[in-house]
Design an enzyme around this catalytic site. Sequence first.
Site, PDB file in Angstrom:
ATOM      1  N   ASP A  45       0.854  -1.211   0.000  1.00 24.76           N
ATOM      2  CA  ASP A  45       0.000   0.000   0.000  1.00 24.76           C
ATOM      3  C   ASP A  45       0.887   1.257   0.000  1.00 24.76           C
ATOM      4  O   ASP A  45       0.651   2.201  -0.767  1.00 24.76           O
ATOM      5  CB  ASP A  45      -0.888   0.048   1.252  1.00 24.76           C
ATOM      6  N   GLU A  68      -5.423   7.304   0.436  1.00 27.73           N
ATOM      7  CA  GLU A  68      -5.865   6.615   1.651  1.00 27.73           C
ATOM      8  C   GLU A  68      -4.820   6.633   2.768  1.00 27.73           C
ATOM      9  O   GLU A  68      -5.162   6.813   3.936  1.00 27.73           O
ATOM     10  CB  GLU A  68      -6.233   5.150   1.341  1.00 27.73           C
ATOM     11  N   ASP A 131      -6.524   4.986  -4.148  1.00 20.23           N
ATOM     12  CA  ASP A 131      -6.505   3.832  -3.245  1.00 20.23           C
ATOM     13  C   ASP A 131      -5.367   2.934  -3.724  1.00 20.23           C
ATOM     14  O   ASP A 131      -5.498   2.209  -4.713  1.00 20.23           O
ATOM     15  CB  ASP A 131      -7.846   3.092  -3.293  1.00 20.23           C
ATOM     16  N   ILE A 133      -3.851   0.239  -2.566  1.00 18.27           N
ATOM     17  CA  ILE A 133      -4.346  -1.144  -2.661  1.00 18.27           C
ATOM     18  C   ILE A 133      -5.758  -1.122  -2.104  1.00 18.27           C
ATOM     19  O   ILE A 133      -5.970  -0.833  -0.933  1.00 18.27           O
ATOM     20  CB  ILE A 133      -3.501  -2.163  -1.862  1.00 18.27           C
ATOM     21  N   ASP A 134      -6.708  -1.389  -2.979  1.00 20.03           N
ATOM     22  CA  ASP A 134      -8.083  -1.525  -2.514  1.00 20.03           C
ATOM     23  C   ASP A 134      -8.327  -3.017  -2.318  1.00 20.03           C
ATOM     24  O   ASP A 134      -7.963  -3.827  -3.184  1.00 20.03           O
ATOM     25  CB  ASP A 134      -9.046  -0.952  -3.556  1.00 20.03           C
ATOM     26  N   THR A 136      -7.212  -4.537   0.730  1.00 23.35           N
ATOM     27  CA  THR A 136      -5.977  -5.000   1.395  1.00 23.35           C
ATOM     28  C   THR A 136      -6.187  -6.370   2.047  1.00 23.35           C
ATOM     29  O   THR A 136      -5.287  -7.200   2.057  1.00 23.35           O
ATOM     30  CB  THR A 136      -5.503  -3.951   2.435  1.00 23.35           C
ATOM     31  N   ASP A 284     -12.567   4.523  -2.613  1.00 24.22           N
ATOM     32  CA  ASP A 284     -13.090   3.159  -2.794  1.00 24.22           C
ATOM     33  C   ASP A 284     -14.054   3.066  -3.975  1.00 24.22           C
ATOM     34  O   ASP A 284     -14.456   1.953  -4.349  1.00 24.22           O
ATOM     35  CB  ASP A 284     -13.819   2.692  -1.525  1.00 24.22           C
TER      36      ASP A 284
HETATM   37  N1  LIG Z   1     -17.654  -0.732   7.652  1.00 27.76           N
HETATM   38  C1  LIG Z   1     -17.332  -0.586   6.377  1.00 27.76           C
HETATM   39  N2  LIG Z   1     -18.287  -0.410   5.432  1.00 27.76           N
HETATM   40  C2  LIG Z   1     -17.976  -0.288   4.129  1.00 27.76           C
HETATM   41  N3  LIG Z   1     -16.714  -0.309   3.649  1.00 27.76           N
HETATM   42  C3  LIG Z   1     -15.718  -0.478   4.530  1.00 27.76           C
HETATM   43  C4  LIG Z   1     -15.955  -0.635   5.917  1.00 27.76           C
HETATM   44  N4  LIG Z   1     -14.768  -0.778   6.533  1.00 27.76           N
HETATM   45  C5  LIG Z   1     -13.823  -0.719   5.569  1.00 27.76           C
HETATM   46  N5  LIG Z   1     -14.383  -0.537   4.360  1.00 27.76           N
HETATM   47  C6  LIG Z   1     -13.744  -0.360   3.051  1.00 27.76           C
HETATM   48  O1  LIG Z   1     -13.936  -1.503   2.257  1.00 27.76           O
HETATM   49  C7  LIG Z   1     -12.883  -1.514   1.317  1.00 27.76           C
HETATM   50  C8  LIG Z   1     -12.760  -2.845   0.642  1.00 27.76           C
HETATM   51  O2  LIG Z   1     -13.965  -3.133  -0.019  1.00 27.76           O
HETATM   52  P1  LIG Z   1     -14.417  -4.622  -0.320  1.00 27.76           P
HETATM   53  O3  LIG Z   1     -14.971  -5.189   0.935  1.00 27.76           O
HETATM   54  O4  LIG Z   1     -15.419  -4.438  -1.405  1.00 27.76           O
HETATM   55  O5  LIG Z   1     -13.187  -5.351  -0.763  1.00 27.76           O
HETATM   56  C9  LIG Z   1     -11.681  -1.136   2.139  1.00 27.76           C
HETATM   57  O6  LIG Z   1     -10.703  -0.607   1.293  1.00 27.76           O
HETATM   58  P2  LIG Z   1      -9.137  -0.904   1.589  1.00 27.76           P
HETATM   59  O7  LIG Z   1      -8.921  -2.371   1.435  1.00 27.76           O
HETATM   60  O8  LIG Z   1      -8.501  -0.074   0.546  1.00 27.76           O
HETATM   61  O9  LIG Z   1      -8.865  -0.407   2.973  1.00 27.76           O
HETATM   62  C10 LIG Z   1     -12.260  -0.123   3.148  1.00 27.76           C
HETATM   63  O10 LIG Z   1     -12.001   1.231   2.794  1.00 27.76           O
HETATM   64 MG   LIG Z   2     -10.194   0.711  -0.496  1.00 23.96          MG
HETATM   65 MG   LIG Z   3      -7.381   0.363   3.873  1.00 23.07          MG
HETATM   66 MG   LIG Z   4      -6.669   0.704   0.296  1.00 27.77          MG
END
Ligand SMILES: Nc1ncnc2c1ncn2[C@@H]1O[C@H](COP(=O)(O)O)[C@@H](OP(=O)(O)O)[C@H]1O
Ligand SMILES: [Mg+2]
Ligand SMILES: [Mg+2]
Ligand SMILES: [Mg+2]
Length: 351
Positions: A45, A68, A131, A133-134, A136, A284
């Site tokens: 990241d 992020e 982002d 790494i989306d 993670t 995101d």
């Molecule tokens: N309570 C929540 N509700 C919705 N999204 C959330 C969450 N907590 C974390 N996330 C977000 O969900 C993203 C990942 O989405 P998904 O579940 O579709 O893979 C995360 O991005 P990061 O991995 O960049 O931190 C984070 O920003």
């Molecule tokens: Mg993300």
């Molecule tokens: Mg994150």
């Molecule tokens: Mg991320």
Amino acid sequence: MGSYLKEAHIAQLAVKRATILTQKVALEHLKGVSKEDKSPVTIGDFGAQAIIINSVLKNFPGDEVVGEEDSELIKEKNLGDDILAHIESIQKEDSAHDNELGVLSDVKSICDTIDKGQSKGGRKGRIWALDPIDGTKGFLRGDQYAVCLAFMVDGVVQVGVIGCPNLPHDLGDPSSHVGGLFTAVRGVGSYFQDLKDDLIYPFTNSTKIHVDNSRALEQARVLEGVEKGHSSHELQALIKKGVNIQSKSVNLDSQVKYCALAKGDAEIYLRLPKDVKYREKIWDHAAGSLLVHESGGKVSDIYGNELDFGHGRTLNSQGVIASTTTTHDKIIGTIKSIIGEKGEKLEQYCK
Ligand SMILES: Nc1ncnc2c1ncn2[C@@H]1O[C@H](COP(=O)(O)O)[C@@H](OP(=O)(O)O)[C@H]1O
Ligand SMILES: [Mg+2]
Ligand SMILES: [Mg+2]
Ligand SMILES: [Mg+2]
């Protein structure tokens, strides 16, 4: 207003360089550290955020970035040398693009560059949403993740680029090639290319993509996240039942869900809130939502309202529904029939 093709091209080069870095990190050592909100972050990241912000600001020095990550944990956990080693190795491999993307060569400038991602966002001017790494958590599991970059002008997303190193070219065929780079430019369209192919100009080597509007709602293929803490799988199941979709959803981490929808590998992406107070981060959704819009689909919050990327670092709305145009209204209608027109009953599903 012209199309932002130069922004798109720099975004593609930077996202590709950063994506290759994350793939190397994934091969070598998959370890996360915990952020203040308990969510994980990795060397990947940090390295990806440094590379992308450095590339963007080299080309567009007056722009702002909503990224992020910040560098606090790098200093606290002494991760700088490891990040630098990965950045230097990828710069060596991708040296043909040093003139366009620049290079980073010490830990201090890496941290300073990462911290240039602290823009508050908003409705005015040229702002990038990043982002690095989306997904993670997916990255740490060896599953799907994406490197996502969007460019906004006055709060409206104009360019979105997403690198998806683990996404099969055909979601329905697990034996198909993996690794894609998706690019959307407002008013121009959405494009897909193999992550390994050269980026000569924005859309050389690439294919224009479209959502698939041919399926009846009951036959629609549905995408949901993997992490049960990020969206309400319970509500999502009720909505599927409400529109009479019986097939099992495909669960994928990250904005690869938008990518699969945009290229016609699925019809519906459901993201119902798990927490009534949670507001989605703009990084995101910015790139992915333009990708679906430009491929002929529709993206909104759970009430059918457009997402507002000019509000700040977060959206001021709940959840996301992305789908083909033909299915969207019915899904929103079904959601309202379950949670109430204004979400009066939403809280009972959010524990
Ligand atoms: N309570 C929540 N509700 C919705 N999204 C959330 C969450 N907590 C974390 N996330 C977000 O969900 C993203 C990942 O989405 P998904 O579940 O579709 O893979 C995360 O991005 P990061 O991995 O960049 O931190 C984070 O920003
Ligand atoms: Mg993300
Ligand atoms: Mg994150
Ligand atoms: Mg991320």
